[in-house]
Design an enzyme around this catalytic site. Structure first.
Site, PDB file in Angstrom:
ATOM      1  N   GLN A  78      38.202  31.032  39.898  1.00 24.94           N
ATOM      2  CA  GLN A  78      38.223  32.499  39.868  1.00 24.94           C
ATOM      3  C   GLN A  78      37.111  33.026  38.970  1.00 24.94           C
ATOM      4  OE1 GLN A  78      42.001  34.366  39.055  1.00 24.94           O
ATOM      5  NE2 GLN A  78      41.142  36.387  39.388  1.00 24.94           N
ATOM      6  N   PHE A  79      35.969  33.340  39.589  1.00 26.56           N
ATOM      7  CA  PHE A  79      34.813  33.819  38.834  1.00 26.56           C
ATOM      8  C   PHE A  79      35.076  35.148  38.148  1.00 26.56           C
ATOM      9  CE2 PHE A  79      34.142  36.098  42.769  1.00 26.56           C
ATOM     10  CZ  PHE A  79      33.509  37.273  42.389  1.00 26.56           C
ATOM     11  N   THR A  80      36.038  35.936  38.645  1.00 30.40           N
ATOM     12  CA  THR A  80      36.283  37.260  38.070  1.00 30.40           C
ATOM     13  C   THR A  80      36.844  37.197  36.655  1.00 30.40           C
ATOM     14  OG1 THR A  80      38.463  37.414  39.106  1.00 30.40           O
ATOM     15  CG2 THR A  80      36.603  38.340  40.336  1.00 30.40           C
TER      16      THR A  80
END
Length: 150
Positions: A78-80
């Protein structure tokens, strides 16, 4: 590297309407990789996740790890997690690693967690549109940033 760790009684991830992975009692881990992360972050974080004492013992005290309770792990990229919200209302993801760095790091984390846990873990698919479901047990949610380990 940032990990959001949730103690779950069950969790699953679907991609294009099909279950990719599901677990029972264990940990659902969201993982964000940034450009500056390296092998030492993977080694430290994988050990920390597997040995984190957040499961109840016979007295109801959070004193057991996922390893000790024979639990499972579901790891989702999850890059966010590296969103910067300091300026304006649109998050910036400039600190998040690009796929050429993030994918190998994610794959190495999978191997590290499997080694530490002594069995296979469930995973999402890097870059896919995933639908993650979970029943947070407790609720217990822990956030760990490897840059704050010292």
């Amino acid at each position: 590297m940032i990990a959001v760790i949730q103690r779950v009684s069950e969790s699953s991830v679907k991609i294009e309407g099909k279950i990719k992975a599901q677990i029972g009692t264990g940990l659902m881990v969201l993982l964000g990789v940034e450009e500056a992360d390296g092998a030492e972050d993977i080694e430290w974080l994988s050990k920390k996740i597997v040995n984190l004492r957040i499961f109840p013992d016979e007295n109801g005290v959070m004193n057991r790890s996922v390893l000790e309770v024979g639990g499972e792990i579901l790891l989702i990229s999850q890059f966010t997690l590296h969103a910067s919200t300091k300026k304006g209302n649109r998050p910036s993801y400039i600190k998040a690693a690009k796929p050429d760095i993030a994918i190998p790091m994610y794959e190495k984390m999978i191997l590290a967690l499997e080694t530490e846990l002594g069995k296979s873990i469930g995973t999402g698919e890097f870059g896919a549109d995933m639908k993650v479901s979970l029943v947070n047990d407790g609720p217990v949610t822990i956030v760990i940033d490897t840059k704050n380990r010292v």
